[in-house]
Design a protein around this motif. Structure first.
Motif, short mmCIF file in Angstrom:
data_model
loop_
_atom_site.label_atom_id
_atom_site.label_comp_id
_atom_site.label_asym_id
_atom_site.label_seq_id
_atom_site.Cartn_x
_atom_site.Cartn_y
_atom_site.Cartn_z
N ALA A 34 0.83 -1.21 0.00
CA ALA A 34 0.00 0.00 0.00
C ALA A 34 0.86 1.26 0.00
CB ALA A 34 -0.93 -0.01 1.21
N ARG A 51 2.34 1.96 -3.33
CA ARG A 51 1.34 2.51 -4.26
C ARG A 51 1.03 3.97 -3.97
NH1 ARG A 51 -1.48 -2.31 -3.05
NH2 ARG A 51 -2.96 -1.07 -1.81
N THR A 54 -0.44 5.00 -1.01
CA THR A 54 -1.62 5.07 -0.16
C THR A 54 -1.33 5.94 1.06
OG1 THR A 54 -2.32 2.88 -0.85
CG2 THR A 54 -3.24 3.72 1.22
N GLN A 74 -9.67 8.41 -1.33
CA GLN A 74 -10.12 7.03 -1.19
C GLN A 74 -8.96 6.13 -0.76
OE1 GLN A 74 -13.41 6.46 -1.64
NE2 GLN A 74 -13.64 8.63 -2.17
N GLY A 75 -9.33 5.05 -0.06
CA GLY A 75 -8.37 3.98 0.22
C GLY A 75 -7.35 4.28 1.30
N ASP A 104 -13.78 6.02 2.97
CA ASP A 104 -13.69 4.56 3.09
C ASP A 104 -12.38 4.14 3.77
OD1 ASP A 104 -11.98 5.30 1.11
OD2 ASP A 104 -12.49 3.64 -0.25
N GLU A 138 -9.74 2.61 6.08
CA GLU A 138 -9.79 1.32 6.77
C GLU A 138 -8.84 1.33 7.95
OE1 GLU A 138 -8.67 -3.36 5.84
OE2 GLU A 138 -8.95 -1.94 4.19
#
Length: 904
Positions: free
Chosen positions: A14, A17, A19, A182-183, A206, A208
């Motif tokens: 993550a 990427r 994130t 997001q994410g 969203d 987490e």
């Protein structure tokens, strides 16, 4: 390789990427960042990679606020107030409402008020609820008034609080002025304030949450120790043994109240891991343990030196602080100035003052350099610089101007000294300059400052700023409960788990209604909330490592302790089952080195023989030799002396000197008992009053402003009554003439040449001499026994100052409790003097002569044994314990006895 407290593998992809990862605090963010960089450094051959997007919640909020201001989609302006600005504004509000001066601790109250405001805003409590709950509660009503003013002044300065920024950001995300992301991933948020929850829900819809990494197979245990110190020592031994068997271990030591206990914990860990660290001249080393909480920057010696010099420029400072400053390496050129500084500190202590100003320092230094021109140095110029900034202390300037001026002043003083700084000191100075940059933001809320305000601001901010040295990561991490939450170790020990400390006791904010705080579940508001908080952390700790130990003390402050209910069900083990020995392996190795030493007995009880018969010290030399030969050698051969303790008013020595001066003045005018008897009460009152007033004024003026006119008047009045009472006692004596008054004599006795000053010598009827010594305390002639001659001053005078010996010697006890003569002689008929026969008096003089000769011969021969010859002697020489090492005498005697070595 530095130990890793976070397993990066679940997050690695993550992060690669791009994130976004948010953490609850900056420490968690740093641990994840470190773990990621370590992974990349092992895997990435290019040695370069993209910076991961890992932020603490506060960092992310400030980043989003800047993005909103730069977006061009909002009319919002302003900056987020930092903690210095917030507290400064609260202090202004509280000061403006404290016109009658009833609030004594305004700064502490400002901190409490800011905490209350944060709770209200972060928990989204409406003002109506606060108003309703504050009915009939004066504190809460006062706080509401302050809060309204605070928000107005915040707006006037174009500032917003952290919570206001979060609310405005939430609105911006709802109105699409900022794009949601997001994410995202959230880590370490065991609890979120309602406002932060709403913001994250709007900005990261969203997101987490990441669960803390746990060792599910761990079976935690608990152990009981005697007290908290025993817990810390056991944990240190356990960590030491663990590292010895497993060098790759990552050990966590969790102390819930680490902020309050850090000094104790650090002291014990250093005893175990660095047993030689306290040795003088020992270079600073990197310990195998690291603390999550820093120490106050203001406590660092190099920073404290700067603060002390700024304080000295404004006010007279306590003697101890000034002397510590003179001995300090962090200003000037200490090495060549060491002798001068030591002599100046010695002179300061001898004044008996409680406080010393820059002007006092300059005056004493000038006197010292006139007497000892060889000591001349740059010190005079530096003190002149300090006097110059002292004259500016009432001026008003902007904060940047004052900060520049104070740093210029410190540099001119030679701060931080010529000695090369070590790594930690360099980091402390770097953080000091960074603190200056942070404080510049206060210019936005307060345009002008005095030097008093700037110095106070620097001191308070340095004391509030925590310094954490940047050292290589250690295998042992000592953390508070919150800092340890979410981290992983191979081994973990959690201390202080007793029923009184865990769960923590609630501590509601005193400015808010308690029922309001409980209803809204604000921080520290109730026992129920603290229990939930402690349960979450305890459950995390139970599975944060492959081996977890909880401990608690059996008692504290003589009160029994029980294990916390949160760990009471754990399996109990004995300390020995954890491999805890009596001392660490390092300490055992050190002990083995000590035991392997081959010691040689060296007789050092005798120093060099005295070559010059002229010695200083007068009759005190004989008293010291009779008390302890080594003390006499240290005082009168080596020049050692006990420092004078600063006192309120006159010291005991000064009171004695004033009494001597006043009586000398009186008897220089009266001369004899006939004149005393012929003087009327009124005449005697006038004579004694003037003598006492003059004596008190001379001594008082030498102390400066510390001895004010009112105190001098009171002391003169007290002394006048005391001496009038004494003179009425002397009226009852038979005829006498005050032959010598405060007369200096040179005595040549048994190869010694001494200079003494005798209080008074009276010529009695028959031309005999009575030698008198004034005493303001209790007296006892038992100290004149030849077999225990502990106070040989008057016996020495009796043997040396009169041909054939004096007729009598006597203490004149002059104090408010009792006034009397206590002496020994023959045919005096003086009340209080024990008259013996001529033959007995001659024998007594011979005994004194013999014993005094023995003492003189001991001193001349250099005899310097640490031998206290009466039970009270050691108590009076406690300042010399470092030289006498009297506490080691029993060990030395034991070693001599068992080693078979004998000294002559």
């Amino acid at each position: 390789m530095a130990p890793v407290l976070f397993d990066i593998e679940p997050l690695r992809e993550a992060l690669e990427r791009g994130t976004l990862v948010l953490t609850a605090n900056n420490r968690q963010r740093n641990q994840i960042m470190r773990a990621y960089h370590q992974y990349q450094s092992r895997q990435n051959a290019a040695k370069a990679w993209r910076q991961p997007r890992i932020f603490s919640l506060r960092q992310w909020t400030e980043q989003q606020w800047q993005a909103l201001l730069l977006s061009g989609k909002t009319e919002i302006s302003g900056t987020i107030a930092n903690s210095w600005q917030s507290l400064s504004l609260w202090e202004q509000v509280i000061a403006a409402n404290n016109t009658v001066g009833r609030l004594l601790r305004q700064r502490e109250l400002a901190t409490t008020a800011e905490s209350a405001r944060q709770s209200l805003d972060a928990w989204c409590c409406p003002m109506e609820e606060l108003v309703s709950a504050s009915a009939h509660r004066p504190n809460a009503a006062t706080f509401m008034s302050w809060l309204t003013q605070y928000r107005q002044i915040l707006e006037r300065h174009q500032l917003v609080s952290q919570e206001q920024a979060q609310q405005l950001l939430l609105t911006a995300f709802i109105n699409n002025e900022l794009p949601p992301e997001q994410g995202a991933l959230l880590y370490g948020f065991d609890e979120l304030a309602p406002l932060a929850q709403r913001l994250l829900a709007g900005a990261l819809p969203d997101a987490e949450p990441l669960k803390a990494q746990q060792h599910t197979q761990t079976i935690p245990v608990r152990v009981t120790l005697t007290d908290f110190d025993a817990e810390v020592r056991a944990a240190a031994h356990w960590a030491d043994n663990t590292l010895a068997t497993n060098p790759d271990a990552v050990i966590g030591i969790v102390v819930p109240n680490l902020g309050q206990q850090r000094t104790r914990v650090e002291r014990i860990f250093k005893e175990i891991f660095e047993p030689l660290a306290c040795q003088p001249g020992k270079a600073r080393t990197v310990a195998p343990f690291n603390f999550s909480s820093g120490t106050p920057l203001g406590a660092a010696p190099v920073i404290r030196t700067a603060l002390d010099w700024l304080a000295l420029a404004l006010h007279a400072q306590p003697v101890e602080r000034v002397c510590r400053l003179l001995a300090n390496n962090f200003w000037g050129d200490c090495a060549p100035e060491r002798s001068l500084r030591a002599a100046l500190a010695q002179r300061i202590r001898r004044t008996g003052r409680q406080k010393i100003s820059i002007a006092n320092l300059r005056y004493m230094l000038e006197q010292l350099t006139q007497q000892h021109p060889e000591l001349e140095s740059e010190l005079s110029r530096r003190l002149q610089i300090a006097s110059e900034i002292e004259r500016e202390r009432h001026h008003k300037h902007s904060l940047p101007q004052w900060l520049d001026r104070t740093m210029e002043y410190l540099v001119q003083l030679g701060w931080p000294g010529t000695r090369p700084l070590d790594s930690v000191e360099y980091q402390q100075i770097k953080q000091w300059y960074e603190l200056h940059d942070e404080l510049l933001s206060l210019s936005q809320v307060q345009p002008l400052f005095s030097l008093y305000e700037v110095t106070d601001l620097l001191r308070r901010s340095a004391d509030k700023t925590h310094f954490q040295a940047q050292t290589p990561d250690s295998p042992i991490q000592i953390l508070g409960a919150l800092e340890a939450s979410g981290l992983n170790f191979t081994h973990c020990w959690v201390l202080g788990m007793n029923h009184r400390a865990w769960p923590p006791a609630p501590a509601p904010n005193p400015l808010l209604p308690i029922n309001l705080q409980r209803d809204w579940q604000m921080p520290n508001a109730s026992a129920e909330r603290e229990l939930l908080y402690a349960e979450r952390l305890t459950n995390n700790f139970k599975h944060c490592a492959t081996q977890v130990v909880f401990s608690h003390g059996a008692s504290a402050d003589d009160q029994p302790l029980k294990p916390s209910s949160l760990i009471a069900g754990l399996t109990t083990v004995a300390p020995q089952a954890l491999g805890i020995a009596g001392q660490s392996m390092r300490a055992e190795h050190y002990r083995a080195l000590v035991d392997s030493a081959r010691l040689e007995a060296v007789d050092c009880r005798r120093g060099p023989t005295l070559t010059d018969p002229a010695v200083r010290g007068g009759a005190g030399l004989f008293k010291a030799q009779a008390s302890c030969p080594f003390i006499a050698f240290a005082r009168f051969r080596l020049g050692a002396h006990s420092p004078s303790e600063p006192t309120l008013g006159f010291s005991a020595i000064e009171r004695g000197n004033v009494l001597h001066d006043a009586l000398a003045s009186v008897w220089q005018q009266l001369q004899n008992s006939i004149n005393l008897g012929a003087t009327t009460e009124d005449e005697l009152q006038t004579l004694v009053t003037k003598a006492c007033s003059d004596a008190v004024s001379r001594t008082g003026k030498a102390r400066g402003a510390e001895i004010g006119a009112m105190f001098r008047d009171l002391e003169a009045a007290r002394l006048t009554q005391l001496l009038l009472h004494w003179l009425s006692f002397e009226r009852e004596r038979g005829p006498f003439i005050a032959q010598e008054i405060e007369t200096q004599h040179t005595i040549r006795f048994a190869g010694l040449e001494l200079t003494v000053r005798v209080d008074r010598i009276d010529r009695l009827e028959g031309d005999g001499q009575l030698i008198i010594d004034y005493k303001t305390g209790q007296v006892n002639t038992a100290s004149w026994r030849a077999d225990n001659l502990s106070d040989p001053q008057l016996p020495l005078y009796a043997c040396t100052l009169a041909p054939g010996g004096a007729q009598a010697i006597a203490f004149a006890q002059i104090n408010a409790g009792d006034q009397r003569f206590a002496g020994l002689g023959y045919n005096t008929a003086v009340d209080g003097i024990n008259d013996v026969t001529d033959e007995q008096w001659a024998e007594q003089l011979d005994e004194w002569q013999q014993r005094l000769t023995e003492l003189a011969q001991e001193f001349r021969s250099g005899w310097a044994s640490v031998d206290y010859r009466n039970k009270n002697a050691r108590a009076y020489d406690q300042d010399f314990e470092g030289l006498t090492r009297a506490d080691e005498l029993a060990d030395i005697s034991h070693w001599l006895k068992h080693s078979g070595v004998s000294l002559p």
